[in-house]
Design a protein around this motif. Structure first.
Motif, short mmCIF file in Angstrom:
data_model
loop_
_atom_site.label_atom_id
_atom_site.label_comp_id
_atom_site.label_asym_id
_atom_site.label_seq_id
_atom_site.Cartn_x
_atom_site.Cartn_y
_atom_site.Cartn_z
N PRO A 121 47.32 81.56 38.18
CA PRO A 121 47.98 80.85 39.37
C PRO A 121 48.41 79.73 38.66
CG PRO A 121 46.11 80.93 39.68
CD PRO A 121 46.04 81.64 38.32
N ALA A 122 49.43 78.98 39.14
CA ALA A 122 50.01 77.75 38.64
C ALA A 122 49.17 77.32 39.18
CB ALA A 122 51.49 77.09 38.97
N LEU A 123 49.05 76.22 38.70
CA LEU A 123 48.25 74.90 39.14
C LEU A 123 48.16 74.26 39.94
CD1 LEU A 123 45.70 74.36 36.08
CD2 LEU A 123 44.72 74.69 38.15
N ARG A 124 47.76 73.23 41.25
CA ARG A 124 48.82 72.45 42.07
C ARG A 124 48.34 71.13 41.01
NH1 ARG A 124 52.21 71.09 45.81
NH2 ARG A 124 51.44 69.07 46.80
N ASN A 125 49.55 70.11 40.72
CA ASN A 125 49.07 69.14 39.54
C ASN A 125 47.97 68.36 40.18
OD1 ASN A 125 49.72 66.71 37.85
ND2 ASN A 125 52.00 67.44 37.46
N GLU A 126 46.80 67.78 39.85
CA GLU A 126 45.93 66.79 39.48
C GLU A 126 46.43 65.66 39.06
OE1 GLU A 126 42.22 69.51 40.57
OE2 GLU A 126 42.40 69.28 38.51
N ALA A 127 47.63 64.89 38.60
CA ALA A 127 48.05 63.71 38.31
C ALA A 127 47.67 62.31 38.40
CB ALA A 127 49.55 63.82 37.69
N ALA A 128 47.64 62.63 39.73
CA ALA A 128 47.22 61.52 41.08
C ALA A 128 45.41 61.54 40.66
CB ALA A 128 47.51 61.51 42.13
N ASN A 129 45.20 61.67 39.84
CA ASN A 129 43.41 61.22 40.02
C ASN A 129 43.05 59.94 39.43
OD1 ASN A 129 43.79 61.70 36.79
ND2 ASN A 129 42.89 64.26 36.77
N GLY A 130 43.77 59.73 38.77
CA GLY A 130 43.32 58.06 38.08
C GLY A 130 43.20 58.60 37.14
N LEU A 131 43.29 59.36 36.48
CA LEU A 131 43.07 59.21 34.33
C LEU A 131 44.24 58.83 33.87
CD1 LEU A 131 40.61 62.08 34.11
CD2 LEU A 131 40.47 59.71 34.75
N LYS A 132 44.78 58.53 32.49
CA LYS A 132 45.99 57.95 32.05
C LYS A 132 46.48 59.36 30.59
CE LYS A 132 45.81 54.80 34.65
NZ LYS A 132 47.30 55.28 36.43
#
Length: 190
Positions: A89-100
């Motif tokens: 299934p499509a993932l909820r985007n975890e880009a706001a996790n602080g990793l660059k």
């Protein structure tokens, strides 16, 4: 004495935390790449990547998009450049996790929809700050979720970046000689 014990205990906890990071070995036709995944910062992304690795989904896929000076992308197409059917299934985007999105990090590929990532990933060849999370209010600023980093085999990643590319049907930047992901083996999933 108590101070020394506390320092020793803190050091042991830090060492165990390092050992606890999920690690995978990606064997490609160009060589091996070892990736340390960050389950603390990107839990759902790492869980999905490991589930796909366990199920052998990535075996026999290719790096289908290679742009020297930017990134190498793979994990979703067969040798014949046919998109593999996925039940992920499509993932909820975890880009706001602080990793660059920095050189050597692995992130999820997606469409314009910030929450559309499933199985495809890319490895950054340089610091790509424009791919980082900026705002959730604008889909263009949501970013691409980093979920790990290369710990060994960056020379292999750089070798893949240099392969000649061309168009293959509607796809651009496709290696003229396929770079195959032969297997993704879980070394540690804790």
């Amino acid at each position: 004495m108590l101070k020394q014990f506390a320092s020793l205990a803190a050091g042991l906890v830090a060492t165990v935390a390092v050992w606890a990071a999920p690690t995978v070995e990606m064997t490609t036709s160009a060589g091996k790449i070892t990736l340390e995944l960050n389950a603390e910062k990107a839990p759902k992304t790492v869980e999905t990547f490991l589930d796909n690795a366990r199920g052998g989904f990535y075996d026999g896929t290719v790096f289908h998009r290679v742009i020297d000076g930017f990134m190498i992308q793979g994990g979703g197409f067969s040798l014949a450049m046919e998109e593999k059917k996925t039940l992920t299934p499509a993932l909820r985007n975890e880009a706001a996790n602080g990793l660059k999105n920095e050189r050597g990090t692995i992130a999820m590929a997606r469409t314009q929809d910030p929450h559309s990532a499933r199985v495809q990933f890319f490895i950054n060849l340089k610091d790509n700050g424009f791919l980082n999370h900026r705002t959730a209010a604008d889909p263009g600023g949501f970013g691409y979720a980093v979920f790990g980093k290369v710990t060994s085999g960056m020379d292999v990643v750089d070798k893949i970046a240099k392969v000649p590319t061309s168009n293959a049907g509607p796809h651009q930047n496709v290696p003229t000689t396929p770079v195959v992901i032969q297997s993704v083996k879980i070394i540690s999933d804790k």
